[in-house]
Motif scaffolding. Structure first.
Motif, PDB file in Angstrom:
ATOM      1  N   LEU A  42      -9.303  12.677  48.772  1.00  0.00           N
ATOM      2  CA  LEU A  42      -9.070  11.326  48.263  1.00  0.00           C
ATOM      3  C   LEU A  42      -7.578  11.064  48.063  1.00  0.00           C
ATOM      4  O   LEU A  42      -7.065   9.996  48.437  1.00  0.00           O
ATOM      5  CB  LEU A  42      -9.815  11.138  46.939  1.00  0.00           C
ATOM      6  N   LEU A  43      -6.858  12.031  47.506  1.00  0.00           N
ATOM      7  CA  LEU A  43      -5.442  11.833  47.195  1.00  0.00           C
ATOM      8  C   LEU A  43      -4.573  11.851  48.444  1.00  0.00           C
ATOM      9  O   LEU A  43      -3.437  11.382  48.410  1.00  0.00           O
ATOM     10  CB  LEU A  43      -4.970  12.900  46.207  1.00  0.00           C
ATOM     11  N   ARG A  44      -5.092  12.402  49.534  1.00  0.00           N
ATOM     12  CA  ARG A  44      -4.349  12.368  50.795  1.00  0.00           C
ATOM     13  C   ARG A  44      -4.696  11.136  51.634  1.00  0.00           C
ATOM     14  O   ARG A  44      -4.084  10.918  52.670  1.00  0.00           O
ATOM     15  CB  ARG A  44      -4.631  13.641  51.602  1.00  0.00           C
ATOM     16  N   SER A  45      -5.662  10.383  51.180  1.00  0.00           N
ATOM     17  CA  SER A  45      -6.083   9.180  51.893  1.00  0.00           C
ATOM     18  C   SER A  45      -5.227   7.996  51.459  1.00  0.00           C
ATOM     19  O   SER A  45      -4.402   8.113  50.537  1.00  0.00           O
ATOM     20  CB  SER A  45      -7.552   8.895  51.578  1.00  0.00           C
ATOM     21  N   PRO A  46      -5.372   6.842  52.091  1.00  0.00           N
ATOM     22  CA  PRO A  46      -4.641   5.651  51.627  1.00  0.00           C
ATOM     23  C   PRO A  46      -4.916   5.310  50.171  1.00  0.00           C
ATOM     24  O   PRO A  46      -4.057   4.744  49.500  1.00  0.00           O
ATOM     25  CB  PRO A  46      -5.163   4.558  52.572  1.00  0.00           C
ATOM     26  N   TRP A  47      -6.099   5.661  49.654  1.00  0.00           N
ATOM     27  CA  TRP A  47      -6.376   5.432  48.235  1.00  0.00           C
ATOM     28  C   TRP A  47      -5.404   6.221  47.362  1.00  0.00           C
ATOM     29  O   TRP A  47      -4.892   5.718  46.368  1.00  0.00           O
ATOM     30  CB  TRP A  47      -7.809   5.846  47.908  1.00  0.00           C
ATOM     31  N   GLY A  48      -5.167   7.477  47.726  1.00  0.00           N
ATOM     32  CA  GLY A  48      -4.250   8.305  46.947  1.00  0.00           C
ATOM     33  C   GLY A  48      -2.841   7.748  46.955  1.00  0.00           C
ATOM     34  O   GLY A  48      -2.146   7.760  45.923  1.00  0.00           O
ATOM     35  N   ARG A  49      -2.395   7.255  48.098  1.00  0.00           N
ATOM     36  CA  ARG A  49      -1.047   6.656  48.164  1.00  0.00           C
ATOM     37  C   ARG A  49      -0.987   5.376  47.341  1.00  0.00           C
ATOM     38  O   ARG A  49       0.036   5.071  46.722  1.00  0.00           O
ATOM     39  CB  ARG A  49      -0.684   6.395  49.626  1.00  0.00           C
ATOM     40  N   ALA A  50      -2.100   4.644  47.294  1.00  0.00           N
ATOM     41  CA  ALA A  50      -2.141   3.436  46.463  1.00  0.00           C
ATOM     42  C   ALA A  50      -2.083   3.804  44.979  1.00  0.00           C
ATOM     43  O   ALA A  50      -1.408   3.124  44.192  1.00  0.00           O
ATOM     44  CB  ALA A  50      -3.411   2.641  46.764  1.00  0.00           C
ATOM     45  N   LEU A 109      -9.129   0.103  37.956  1.00  0.00           N
ATOM     46  CA  LEU A 109     -10.525   0.358  37.597  1.00  0.00           C
ATOM     47  C   LEU A 109     -11.058   1.619  38.271  1.00  0.00           C
ATOM     48  O   LEU A 109     -11.772   2.419  37.656  1.00  0.00           O
ATOM     49  CB  LEU A 109     -11.384  -0.847  37.977  1.00  0.00           C
ATOM     50  N   LEU A 110     -10.688   1.827  39.537  1.00  0.00           N
ATOM     51  CA  LEU A 110     -11.144   3.026  40.240  1.00  0.00           C
ATOM     52  C   LEU A 110     -10.586   4.294  39.619  1.00  0.00           C
ATOM     53  O   LEU A 110     -11.276   5.321  39.553  1.00  0.00           O
ATOM     54  CB  LEU A 110     -10.732   2.947  41.715  1.00  0.00           C
ATOM     55  N   ALA A 111      -9.340   4.247  39.151  1.00  0.00           N
ATOM     56  CA  ALA A 111      -8.736   5.426  38.530  1.00  0.00           C
ATOM     57  C   ALA A 111      -9.539   5.860  37.314  1.00  0.00           C
ATOM     58  O   ALA A 111      -9.816   7.061  37.122  1.00  0.00           O
ATOM     59  CB  ALA A 111      -7.290   5.119  38.139  1.00  0.00           C
ATOM     60  N   PHE A 112      -9.922   4.891  36.486  1.00  0.00           N
ATOM     61  CA  PHE A 112     -10.734   5.224  35.325  1.00  0.00           C
ATOM     62  C   PHE A 112     -12.120   5.684  35.739  1.00  0.00           C
ATOM     63  O   PHE A 112     -12.663   6.656  35.194  1.00  0.00           O
ATOM     64  CB  PHE A 112     -10.837   4.007  34.401  1.00  0.00           C
ATOM     65  N   LEU A 140     -15.964  22.302  45.467  1.00  0.00           N
ATOM     66  CA  LEU A 140     -16.347  21.132  46.260  1.00  0.00           C
ATOM     67  C   LEU A 140     -15.740  19.865  45.663  1.00  0.00           C
ATOM     68  O   LEU A 140     -15.213  19.011  46.395  1.00  0.00           O
ATOM     69  CB  LEU A 140     -17.869  21.018  46.321  1.00  0.00           C
ATOM     70  N   LEU A 141     -15.794  19.728  44.346  1.00  0.00           N
ATOM     71  CA  LEU A 141     -15.216  18.555  43.689  1.00  0.00           C
ATOM     72  C   LEU A 141     -13.707  18.500  43.900  1.00  0.00           C
ATOM     73  O   LEU A 141     -13.144  17.432  44.191  1.00  0.00           O
ATOM     74  CB  LEU A 141     -15.537  18.593  42.194  1.00  0.00           C
ATOM     75  N   ILE A 142     -13.036  19.648  43.792  1.00  0.00           N
ATOM     76  CA  ILE A 142     -11.582  19.697  44.000  1.00  0.00           C
ATOM     77  C   ILE A 142     -11.237  19.314  45.433  1.00  0.00           C
ATOM     78  O   ILE A 142     -10.270  18.587  45.682  1.00  0.00           O
ATOM     79  CB  ILE A 142     -11.044  21.095  43.648  1.00  0.00           C
ATOM     80  N   ALA A 143     -12.037  19.784  46.390  1.00  0.00           N
ATOM     81  CA  ALA A 143     -11.794  19.452  47.794  1.00  0.00           C
ATOM     82  C   ALA A 143     -11.949  17.950  48.028  1.00  0.00           C
ATOM     83  O   ALA A 143     -11.154  17.336  48.754  1.00  0.00           O
ATOM     84  CB  ALA A 143     -12.738  20.241  48.692  1.00  0.00           C
ATOM     85  N   LEU A 144     -12.959  17.344  47.412  1.00  0.00           N
ATOM     86  CA  LEU A 144     -13.157  15.900  47.558  1.00  0.00           C
ATOM     87  C   LEU A 144     -11.993  15.120  46.949  1.00  0.00           C
ATOM     88  O   LEU A 144     -11.520  14.132  47.534  1.00  0.00           O
ATOM     89  CB  LEU A 144     -14.472  15.487  46.901  1.00  0.00           C
ATOM     90  N   LEU A 145     -11.511  15.555  45.791  1.00  0.00           N
ATOM     91  CA  LEU A 145     -10.364  14.883  45.177  1.00  0.00           C
ATOM     92  C   LEU A 145      -9.101  15.078  46.014  1.00  0.00           C
ATOM     93  O   LEU A 145      -8.278  14.164  46.127  1.00  0.00           O
ATOM     94  CB  LEU A 145     -10.140  15.414  43.758  1.00  0.00           C
ATOM     95  N   GLY A 146      -8.946  16.267  46.612  1.00  0.00           N
ATOM     96  CA  GLY A 146      -7.807  16.495  47.488  1.00  0.00           C
ATOM     97  C   GLY A 146      -7.828  15.576  48.694  1.00  0.00           C
ATOM     98  O   GLY A 146      -6.792  15.018  49.093  1.00  0.00           O
TER      99      GLY A 146
END
Length: 331
Positions: free
Chosen positions: A192-200, A223-226, A184-190
């Motif tokens: 996130l990384l495909r969203s505009p946040w991930g591109r940023a 700050l969000l990355a940390f 579930l955590l991996i899916a949420l991170l996936g």
């Protein structure tokens, strides 16, 4: 020659299976095989599979910080320890696991935000030293504040949770619970990384100046990355505390942070599944080499050095490297 013999009848081609669908099928097969693996293992083998899931949560968070946002961190074990101690203290006081889990995650998220501020002023090895200092500070607090953490005696008798009335005290149900949570955590991170946040995050890693010119808020995303990376480690810490049933400061020292960093780099920093390969190396490979007795640590070190020399991009860069060599060998 008649028309029938000279006419070539073209057969309709079957549509190619999309790569994403093929990869999803392979991933499902691997997950199912791993979920069934403990059925043929003893209790210690099941424990190792659960430990693999715990460290996988933490290394996925670290991969977000380092591999995608390009921010160095040598303090991931400190967040693992903070999450573990928050969960352990709360559960020893009678609070349920599912109340302590979000508390551990939020606490690590908030501390990660605070730790991210040095990243706004320092970069590269200076930032590494800042996070190293944070790890040392947390380790000293855990060891010396005996009234809260138990010091070197640790905290014993940490219970395992129950889910919908079903006890997870046995190793196999707890492994399946930890595996499901990890997926579930991996899916949420996936997502996130495909969203505009991930591109940023990717733009921040590749060229911060250009990213800022494109409207990316460098301060907020650093700050969000940390914070997100720390949050993943805090979640992993709560699962770690329930898994082992006893915690002391030893698993959360600087060496543990180096091992997690090693897992990200060996697997391939910035590659989504890199932490999976890297965590196998840092958690399972030492166990597989124990038949070498006193030499297994030396063999483990040599194997890691060889990987870093020949595959600096991580193990998942091997197919690309082989493909480039084939192209280079063509006349």
């Amino acid at each position: 020659m008649n028309a029938s013999s000279s006419t070539v009848i073209a057969r309709p081609r079957r549509p190619a299976v999309p790569r994403s669908r093929t990869r999803l099928a392979l991933a499902a097969i691997v997950v199912i095989a791993f979920a069934l693996l403990p059925l043929g293992l003893k209790s210690y083998g099941t424990y190792l599979c659960s430990l693999f899931c715990v460290y996988l949560m933490a290394t996925f968070g670290l991969n977000l910080t380092i591999g995608y946002a390009g921010q160095m961190s040598l303090g991931q074990a400190a967040f693992l320890g903070i999450g573990a101690y928050i969960a352990a203290i709360g559960m020893k006081a009678g609070l349920p696991f599912f109340a302590m889990l979000p508390l551990a995650a939020l606490a690590c998220f908030a501390i990660g935000l605070a730790l991210g501020f040095p990243a706004l002023r320092v970069q590269h090895h200076y930032l590494a030293f800042a996070t190293l200092g944070f790890n040392v500070l947390v380790f000293l607090v855990l060891r010396n504040e005996e009234a809260i953490t138990g010091g070197t005696f640790g905290i014993r008798g940490i219970p395992r949770p129950s889910l919908f009335g079903l006890s997870l005290e046995r190793d196999l149900p707890y492994f399946w619970f930890t595996l499901a949570s990890t997926l579930l955590l991996i899916a949420l991170l996936g997502w996130l990384l495909r969203s505009p946040w991930g591109r940023a995050f990717a733009a921040l890693r590749d060229n911060p100046i250009r990213a800022e010119s494109l409207g990316v808020n460098i301060t907020a995303y650093t700050l969000l990355a940390f914070a997100i990376g720390a949050c993943c480690a805090g979640i992993a810490g709560a699962y770690f505390a329930s898994l082992v049933g006893f915690i002391d400061p030893a698993p959360f020292n600087f060496t543990a942070s180096l091992l997690m960093l090693l897992g990200v780099i060996v697997g391939g920093a910035g590659r989504f599944l890199g932490p999976v390969v890297g965590t196998v190396i840092i958690v399972l490979l030492p166990e597989w080499l124990r038949f070498m007795q006193n030499w297994y640590l030396a063999a483990f070190g040599v194997a890691v050095i060889a990987l870093m020399v020949w595959l600096p991009g991580g193990l998942l860069s091997l197919p690309e490297r082989l493909a480039s060599r084939r192209i280079g060998a063509l006349p």
